[in-house]
Design an enzyme around this catalytic site. Structure first.
Site, short mmCIF file in Angstrom:
data_model
loop_
_atom_site.label_atom_id
_atom_site.label_comp_id
_atom_site.label_asym_id
_atom_site.label_seq_id
_atom_site.Cartn_x
_atom_site.Cartn_y
_atom_site.Cartn_z
N SER A 183 0.81 -1.22 0.00
CA SER A 183 0.00 0.00 0.00
C SER A 183 0.84 1.27 0.00
O SER A 183 0.55 2.22 0.71
CB SER A 183 -0.92 -0.01 1.23
N CYS A 242 4.32 6.19 -6.95
CA CYS A 242 4.49 7.44 -7.69
C CYS A 242 5.41 8.41 -6.96
O CYS A 242 5.97 9.32 -7.56
CB CYS A 242 3.13 8.08 -7.92
C1 LIG Z 1 8.74 5.31 -10.08
C2 LIG Z 1 7.28 5.21 -10.39
C3 LIG Z 1 6.53 6.35 -10.51
C4 LIG Z 1 5.16 6.27 -10.80
N1 LIG Z 1 4.44 7.42 -10.91
C5 LIG Z 1 3.11 7.35 -11.17
C6 LIG Z 1 2.32 8.52 -11.23
O1 LIG Z 1 2.83 9.63 -11.04
N2 LIG Z 1 1.00 8.38 -11.51
C7 LIG Z 1 0.41 7.17 -11.69
O2 LIG Z 1 -0.80 7.11 -11.91
N3 LIG Z 1 1.15 6.04 -11.64
C8 LIG Z 1 2.47 6.10 -11.39
N4 LIG Z 1 3.21 4.94 -11.29
C9 LIG Z 1 2.55 3.66 -11.55
C10 LIG Z 1 1.91 3.10 -10.30
O3 LIG Z 1 2.83 3.05 -9.25
C11 LIG Z 1 1.40 1.71 -10.62
O4 LIG Z 1 0.47 1.83 -11.66
C12 LIG Z 1 0.73 1.06 -9.42
O5 LIG Z 1 1.64 0.83 -8.41
C13 LIG Z 1 0.12 -0.26 -9.86
O6 LIG Z 1 -0.43 -0.89 -8.75
P1 LIG Z 1 -0.74 -2.44 -8.76
O7 LIG Z 1 -1.28 -2.74 -7.41
O8 LIG Z 1 -1.55 -2.80 -9.93
O9 LIG Z 1 0.65 -3.16 -9.00
P2 LIG Z 1 2.07 -3.08 -8.32
O10 LIG Z 1 2.33 -1.76 -7.72
O11 LIG Z 1 3.04 -3.59 -9.32
O12 LIG Z 1 1.97 -4.13 -7.13
C14 LIG Z 1 1.85 -5.50 -7.37
C15 LIG Z 1 2.26 -6.25 -6.13
O13 LIG Z 1 2.01 -7.62 -6.37
C16 LIG Z 1 3.02 -8.37 -5.77
N5 LIG Z 1 3.10 -9.68 -6.42
C17 LIG Z 1 3.34 -9.95 -7.71
N6 LIG Z 1 3.34 -11.25 -7.95
C18 LIG Z 1 3.11 -11.85 -6.75
C19 LIG Z 1 2.99 -13.20 -6.35
N7 LIG Z 1 3.13 -14.21 -7.20
N8 LIG Z 1 2.77 -13.45 -5.04
C20 LIG Z 1 2.63 -12.43 -4.17
N9 LIG Z 1 2.73 -11.15 -4.50
C21 LIG Z 1 2.96 -10.86 -5.78
C22 LIG Z 1 4.26 -7.56 -5.96
O14 LIG Z 1 5.23 -7.88 -5.00
C23 LIG Z 1 3.73 -6.12 -5.81
O15 LIG Z 1 3.92 -5.68 -4.50
C24 LIG Z 1 4.57 5.01 -10.98
C25 LIG Z 1 5.33 3.84 -10.87
C26 LIG Z 1 6.67 3.94 -10.55
C27 LIG Z 1 7.49 2.68 -10.42
#
Ligand SMILES: Cc1cc2nc3c(=O)[nH]c(=O)nc-3n(C[C@H](O)[C@H](O)[C@H](O)COP(=O)(O)OP(=O)(O)OC[C@H]3O[C@@H](n4cnc5c(N)ncnc54)[C@H](O)[C@@H]3O)c2cc1C
Length: 548
Positions: A38, A42
């Site tokens: 959590s 970004c």
């Molecule tokens: C440097 C950076 C800057 C960003 N800036 C922006 C911004 O300004 N605006 C914006 O809208 N977005 C931004 N983003 C994008 C945003 O952070 C992502 O879109 C968002 O984090 C996606 O969330 P999510 O939960 O889908 O996936 P993720 O954040 O990728 O999280 C997925 C999680 O799943 C876990 N996981 C994966 N496979 C497994 C498994 N087999 N078993 C257990 N756990 C697993 C991983 O460990 C991870 O913690 C940025 C990203 C980065 C890296």
């Protein structure tokens, strides 16, 4: 009911929280392989720079918070190894003890996110080569920067993460070079808008190399030299790979969950996958475009949060449905804000639209109140007038305008509608007619009132193809003498009526001024005097000079 969520960042935790809000009695378990959940991905670049001092600001919530507030059992450092849809079971490895456990679910949410693309480059696996994806990776880069005090860094890739890193490493006193394989920085923008970003980077001392790629990293044990395809060598103390992300879908794919054409998990508007009781959301899942209705992969936190909430609602009997995205994004690079929504010009053409394009250069508020000029490039469908997309660069007011455009485009606005928006005005906030309204006026004039626009690129193409064009610089002589479009004659706006007989009404004419307004006034005079084909140069000389 047993709910299991795999992944605990933006999408997974949103799903868990919403599921609990809807259902007090469900047994909700969330597994994440990482040690943080959590967090604000970004904010990571600003933690490496000087803006965020404290790690806790990025990761305000932990497993205990989710237990106490939502009664959700969060298992960090637990990797889900396998999904067995027939028995509705997952296999999970505790990464601390290596124990493998089995868990039963009624509803499963896959929120496994995205992972950094690792290109095939020789010498990549060295301790001063970094990727930025999660808080631990940010910790590693920050630690390296603070302890080894690098003098130089090479960032590979010039998407928004690469450019945010360029700013934040510069703030740490590091001399940054950005290497981009495409012909421009920020390849998601149209080339003529990427130019503004490139110029700003140069102003801030960032070396930008485009049209070139890294083939080898040299040095042992650490990288000290980056070798490009062109033969260029860059000495460096640090390398940040920022060449994009891809959906993390191996686990899902292995379980028989269908992937879409973008390579991400295919879902419907309820976030359902092809397998009963398995949902997907966030960066691992495919979205679809509100403009083209086709699948679209734009892995962003804004969408991941939204999708997570919808998944959480659906698995607990709610009726929230996903309504698609425009692919809106905004980022800051030094003093410049860059916003984008909908289709770019190149995407609009690729999607088969006959596009009308305008470059509108206007201050965000009156200059007497400290307004800063912004450049708005808007793309509309010539046949329906529908606004298809907008890109904006500027020092202030970009966030507000891009969101006004997003709202208008979401509800299907045509160019003509933008002028009629009852937008808020007072000098500290906007101009009497807001830049959004001007954009609508320019596009609508082009689409419905014969005030056609020509982009610098189109003008150059026509001239290169041998077209005979009368180009009229409608500015004052001093401006013309300082610099002008190749082949232009200077007829200042006030003199055009007197000079009509010296021009050929049958020949194509292009008028221009500095930014477009006087060029349009000159265009009006010519059209109203019977000239057959008159274009106004989009964005005037200012836009032309940036793109020549
Ligand atoms: C440097 C950076 C800057 C960003 N800036 C922006 C911004 O300004 N605006 C914006 O809208 N977005 C931004 N983003 C994008 C945003 O952070 C992502 O879109 C968002 O984090 C996606 O969330 P999510 O939960 O889908 O996936 P993720 O954040 O990728 O999280 C997925 C999680 O799943 C876990 N996981 C994966 N496979 C497994 C498994 N087999 N078993 C257990 N756990 C697993 C991983 O460990 C991870 O913690 C940025 C990203 C980065 C890296």
């Amino acid at each position: 009911m047993k709910i299991i969520i795999i992944g605990g960042v933006a999408a997974g935790t949103s799903a868990a929280a919403k599921a609990r809000r809807n259902n007090e009695h469900a047994d909700i378990k969330l597994f994440d392989a990482d040690s943080d959940i959590s967090y604000s991905g970004c904010g990571l670049p600003y933690f490496i720079g000087t803006k965020i001092a404290d790690r806790e600001q990025l990761v305000p919530r932990d497993a205990l918070f989710f237990k106490q507030k939502y009664n959700v059992d969060v298992y960090i450092r637990h990797q889900v190894l396998e999904i067995q849809p027939h028995s509705k079971v997952i296999l999970v490895r505790n990464l601390v003890t290596q124990e493998i456990i089995q868990e039963q679910y009624d509803k499963l949410v896959v929120a496994t996110g995205a992972k950094s693309v690792v290109p095939a480059i020789e010498g990549l696996h060295k301790a001063n080569v970094f990727y930025l994806r999660n808080v631990n990776s940010a910790d590693r880069i920050r630690e390296q920067v603070l302890t080894t005090k690098p003098k130089s860094a090479v960032i590979v890739g010039s998407g928004f993460i690469g450019l945010e890193m360029a700013e934040n490493l510069t703030a740490r006193g590091v001399a940054v070079s950005v290497v981009e394989m495409a012909a421009q920085v920020m390849p998601a923008l149209d080339h003529d808008m990427g130019v503004y970003v490139a110029d700003h980077l140069a102003e801030k001392g960032v070396q930008v190399i485009v049209n070139d790629s890294v083939i080898r990293l040299e040095g042992s044990p650490l990288v000290t030299k980056v070798i490009l395809k062109s033969g260029t060598e860059i000495h460096t103390d640090l390398v940040v790979m920022a060449v994009g992300v891809k959906p993390n879908v191996e686990l899902a794919h292995k379980a028989g969950i269908e992937l879409g054409s973008t390579g991400a998990i295919k879902i419907n508007r309820k976030m359902q996958t092809n397998i009963q009781d398995i949902y997907a959301c966030g960066d691992c899942a495919e979205s679809y475009s509100l403009i083209t209705n086709k699948p679209l992969y734009r892995p962003l936190g804004s969408t991941a949060n939204k999708m997570g909430r919808i998944a959480g609602d659906q698995i607990t009997g709610g009726d929230l449905e996903f309504r698609g995205i425009l692919g809106t994004g905004i980022f800051k690079v030094f003093d410049l804000a860059v916003g984008q929504t909908g289709l770019t010009e190149k995407e609009g053409k690729k999607a088969g639209y006959e596009v009308v394009v305008c470059h509108n250069i206007k201050p965000d508020k009156p200059e007497y109140y400290g307004g800063n000029e912004m450049v708005i490039k808007a793309v509309a469908d010539k046949n329906t007038g529908r606004v298809l997309g907008v890109q904006i660069v500027g020092k202030s007011g970009v966030d507000k305008r891009i969101d006004v455009f997003v709202t208008a485009i979401t509800f299907g606005a045509k160019a003509e509608d933008l002028f009629h928006l009852d937008l808020a005005y007072a000098p500290p906030f906007a101009t009497t007619k807001d830049p959004v309204m001007y954009t609508g006026m320019i596009l609508d004039n082009a689409i419905r009132h014969g005030r056609e626009l020509i982009t610098p690129e189109e003008l150059k193409e026509k001239l290169a193809a041998g077209a005979e064009i009368q180009i009229i610089d409608a500015r004052v002589a001093k401006q013309y003498t300082a610099a002008h479009v190749t082949g232009a004659v200077n007829i200042p706006h006030e003199e055009i009526r007197a000079e009509l007989d010296s021009l050929d009404k049958e020949k194509v004419v292009v008028t221009y001024c500095n930014k477009g307004v006087t060029g349009n006034a000159a265009q009006n005079i010519l059209i109203n005097n019977g000239f057959k084909k008159v274009y106004n140069l989009s964005g005037g000389y200012k836009n032309y000079s940036k793109n020549s």
